[in-house]
Each structure stands twice: as structure tokens, then as C-alpha cells.
Design a protein around this motif. Structure first.
Motif, PDB file in Angstrom:
ATOM      1  N   ILE A  86      13.700  -1.736  -6.522  1.00 21.84           N
ATOM      2  CA  ILE A  86      14.000  -0.440  -7.141  1.00 21.84           C
ATOM      3  C   ILE A  86      12.768   0.093  -7.866  1.00 21.84           C
ATOM      4  O   ILE A  86      12.452   1.284  -7.781  1.00 21.84           O
ATOM      5  N   THR A  87      12.050  -0.790  -8.552  1.00 20.85           N
ATOM      6  CA  THR A  87      10.853  -0.364  -9.290  1.00 20.85           C
ATOM      7  C   THR A  87       9.788   0.176  -8.348  1.00 20.85           C
ATOM      8  O   THR A  87       9.217   1.255  -8.584  1.00 20.85           O
ATOM      9  N   HIS A  88       9.496  -0.557  -7.269  1.00 19.52           N
ATOM     10  CA  HIS A  88       8.489  -0.105  -6.314  1.00 19.52           C
ATOM     11  C   HIS A  88       8.918   1.188  -5.636  1.00 19.52           C
ATOM     12  O   HIS A  88       8.090   2.061  -5.345  1.00 19.52           O
ATOM     13  N   SER A  89      10.202   1.323  -5.377  1.00 18.15           N
ATOM     14  CA  SER A  89      10.714   2.541  -4.752  1.00 18.15           C
ATOM     15  C   SER A  89      10.486   3.746  -5.662  1.00 18.15           C
ATOM     16  O   SER A  89      10.021   4.807  -5.212  1.00 18.15           O
ATOM     17  N   ALA A  90      10.794   3.589  -6.944  1.00 21.56           N
ATOM     18  CA  ALA A  90      10.594   4.680  -7.904  1.00 21.56           C
ATOM     19  C   ALA A  90       9.119   5.027  -8.051  1.00 21.56           C
ATOM     20  O   ALA A  90       8.742   6.213  -8.080  1.00 21.56           O
ATOM     21  N   LEU A  91       8.254   3.998  -8.135  1.00 19.96           N
ATOM     22  CA  LEU A  91       6.814   4.238  -8.291  1.00 19.96           C
ATOM     23  C   LEU A  91       6.205   4.865  -7.042  1.00 19.96           C
ATOM     24  O   LEU A  91       5.256   5.649  -7.129  1.00 19.96           O
ATOM     25  N   THR A  92       6.752   4.529  -5.877  1.00 17.68           N
ATOM     26  CA  THR A  92       6.276   5.140  -4.636  1.00 17.68           C
ATOM     27  C   THR A  92       6.548   6.639  -4.653  1.00 17.68           C
ATOM     28  O   THR A  92       5.688   7.452  -4.294  1.00 17.68           O
ATOM     29  N   MET A  93       7.750   7.022  -5.097  1.00 17.29           N
ATOM     30  CA  MET A  93       8.077   8.446  -5.173  1.00 17.29           C
ATOM     31  C   MET A  93       7.277   9.139  -6.276  1.00 17.29           C
ATOM     32  O   MET A  93       6.922  10.314  -6.155  1.00 17.29           O
TER      33      MET A  93
ATOM     34  N   ALA B  94       9.718   4.798   0.653  1.00 14.80           N
ATOM     35  CA  ALA B  94      10.107   4.103  -0.585  1.00 14.80           C
ATOM     36  C   ALA B  94      11.179   3.052  -0.313  1.00 14.80           C
ATOM     37  O   ALA B  94      11.214   2.004  -0.973  1.00 14.80           O
ATOM     38  N   ALA B  95      12.037   3.317   0.659  1.00 12.87           N
ATOM     39  CA  ALA B  95      13.133   2.391   0.967  1.00 12.87           C
ATOM     40  C   ALA B  95      12.632   1.069   1.530  1.00 12.87           C
ATOM     41  O   ALA B  95      13.379   0.082   1.551  1.00 12.87           O
ATOM     42  N   THR B  96      11.381   1.016   1.987  1.00 14.12           N
ATOM     43  CA  THR B  96      10.852  -0.216   2.583  1.00 14.12           C
ATOM     44  C   THR B  96      10.111  -1.093   1.573  1.00 14.12           C
ATOM     45  O   THR B  96       9.609  -2.151   1.931  1.00 14.12           O
TER      46      THR B  96
ATOM     47  N   ALA C  42       0.818  -1.209   0.000  1.00 19.03           N
ATOM     48  CA  ALA C  42       0.000   0.000   0.000  1.00 19.03           C
ATOM     49  C   ALA C  42       0.853   1.260   0.000  1.00 19.03           C
ATOM     50  O   ALA C  42       0.360   2.338   0.258  1.00 19.03           O
ATOM     51  N   SER C  43       2.154   1.125  -0.328  1.00 14.38           N
ATOM     52  CA  SER C  43       3.039   2.282  -0.262  1.00 14.38           C
ATOM     53  C   SER C  43       2.646   3.359  -1.259  1.00 14.38           C
ATOM     54  O   SER C  43       2.848   4.542  -1.008  1.00 14.38           O
TER      55      SER C  43
END
Length: 241
Positions: A173-180, A167-169, A9-10
């Protein structure tokens, strides 16, 4: 072989963080949009369609810079987790993220003003790239506006760092970028709606109970990061091979 996939749910949390962080950043973002707008030639300022295109490209550049920061955090997370097992590294990042988000919530509520010192983290990098942004003024095209946004997206901001902590959690890398990216989309209503939304958010930011409600939301996000098994949106799917 069982594969466990967790619903993340990030993206929703990051979008909400971006939306409500505008209460804190409205002055900063408004002044940048003002600088961008008043640097335009009169014929561009008076043409609403062209002005909208300039502001939109500025924001697309800014959001892309957030996504790039998410990629960097995802890469950094993968290196930092090397000394640990995957579960240990993820758990450590969850706790760090929870502390940062709780600090942001307390700051928004006016209970922890020292959280603002976190913005000094990116000050040195900002001094290196800020001159490139100034060279793009006066903005005369959509391309310039896009590049201007990509530079100013790195402006030190504690709430952006809070989103990066989330994003770090995410574990990739893909999920981190999409979170931002989702965080950036959350900031759009305030920054794009320079007239109506800005005035509404400016009034809301002065309402004490509303600020406390937003602060409580950030603290709830922190608790869900620290204790993810309490998240009602967390769903596990089991696939058997």
C-alpha cells in the motif's frame, strides 16, 4: 534465512509517465487552471505571489488525491490477491499493468484511439463528487484551492488509470501511494508552469515524432512490467539471517 529485496523503479517510471502524460492532458489541465484563475478576485489574480500560492495548493490537493487513489489500489490489490499465492497474484497484476500501459502508449501514438474509453471507468464516481468542486468556485483562499484540487484530482483520465495500473504492481500500500505521488509530481511542471511550460508542451504535442517517442517509452514500460527480469534498474539484495 534469505530475504530478497527487489529495487523498485516504479517511482521513476511513474514520474516519467506524469511528465509525458502532460502532452495529452495539457488542454484539460490548462482549462481547469484557467477556471481556477479566472474565478479569483482581481486583486488575487494580479498578485503573483498569492496567485502562485493558490495554484500550488490546488496542485498539492490534486497530487494528494492521486496518492489516496494509490492507497485504495494497494488495498484492493491485497484483497484481490487472496485467492492466489503471493507470486501468482503479483505476476497477474504485472501482466494486467503491462496491457494497460501498452494501450496507453498506443493511444498516445495515435494507433489505438479506443483506449480513451477506459476513462468511462470513473465517470459514475466523478458525477457524484464533481458538484462539490463546483461549490468551491469562486476560490478565495489556499484552503479552498487545496480542496478544489482534491476533488478535481478524481477527474476521469486514462493516463491516471495507467499510473494506477503500475502502482498496483508495487506489492504494498505504501509503495502504491508513493508511486501515484511520484506520478503527480511528474505532472507539476506543465500545470504549475502555466505560461512557459504549457506553451512548450503544447508545441511538443504537435510534433509527430516526439509523440511517437513518448508512446514508445510507455510501451517500453509495459514490456518491463511484463518481463521485469529485463529491467536494467532491477537490483536484488540478499540478506542472510
Amino acid at each position: 534465512m534469505h530475504l530478497y529485496l527487489d529495487f523498485n523503479a516504479s517511482y521513476l517510471a511513474a514520474f516519467a509517465m506524469g511528465l509525458f502524460s502532460s502532452l495529452h492532458c495539457i488542454g484539460m489541465c490548462g482549462s481547469i487552471i484557467g477556471t481556477l484563475t479566472y474565478s479569483l478576485k482581481p486583486e488575487l489574480r494580479n498578485d503573483k505571489r498569492r496567485l502562485f500560492g493558490i495554484v500550488l495548493n490546488y496542485n498539492m490537493g490534486r497530487i494528494l488525491s492521486y496518492a489516496c487513489a494509490g492507497i485504495l489500489v494497494g488495498i484492493l490489490e491485497s484483497f484481490l490477491s487472496l485467492p492466489f499465492t503471493q507470486g501468482q497474484a503479483h505476476r497477474l497484476l504485472q501482466l494486467i499493468s503491462a496491457i494497460v500501459m501498452a494501450g496507453a502508449g498506443l493511444y498516445l501514438g495515435g494507433w489505438f484511439p479506443r483506449f480513451a474509453y477506459i476513462e468511462k471507468m470513473g465517470a459514475r464516481f466523478w458525477k457524484l463528487i464533481e458538484p462539490f468542486g463546483r461549490r468551491l468556485i469562486p476560490v478565495q483562499s489556499r484552503t479552498q484551492a487545496f480542496l478544489f484540487g482534491m476533488v478535481w484530482g478524481w477527474l476521469p483520465c486514462g493516463l491516471i488509470y495507467t499510473a494506477l495500473a503500475l502502482a498496483a504492481t508495487t506489492g504494498s500500500i505504501t509503495h502504491s501511494a508513493l508511486t501515484m505521488f511520484a506520478f503527480g509530481l511528474g505532472t507539476l511542471p506543465a500545470v504549475m508552469g502555466v505560461g512557459i511550460m504549457t506553451s512548450i508542451l503544447a508545441r511538443l504535442s504537435k510534433i509527430r515524432h516526439f509523440k511517437h517517442a513518448v508512446a514508445a517509452l510507455f510501451i517500453i514500460f509495459a514490456l518491463l512490467a511484463a518481463f521485469p527480469w529485463l529491467n536494467p534498474m532491477r537490483v536484488e539484495h540478499i540478506m542472510t539471517f
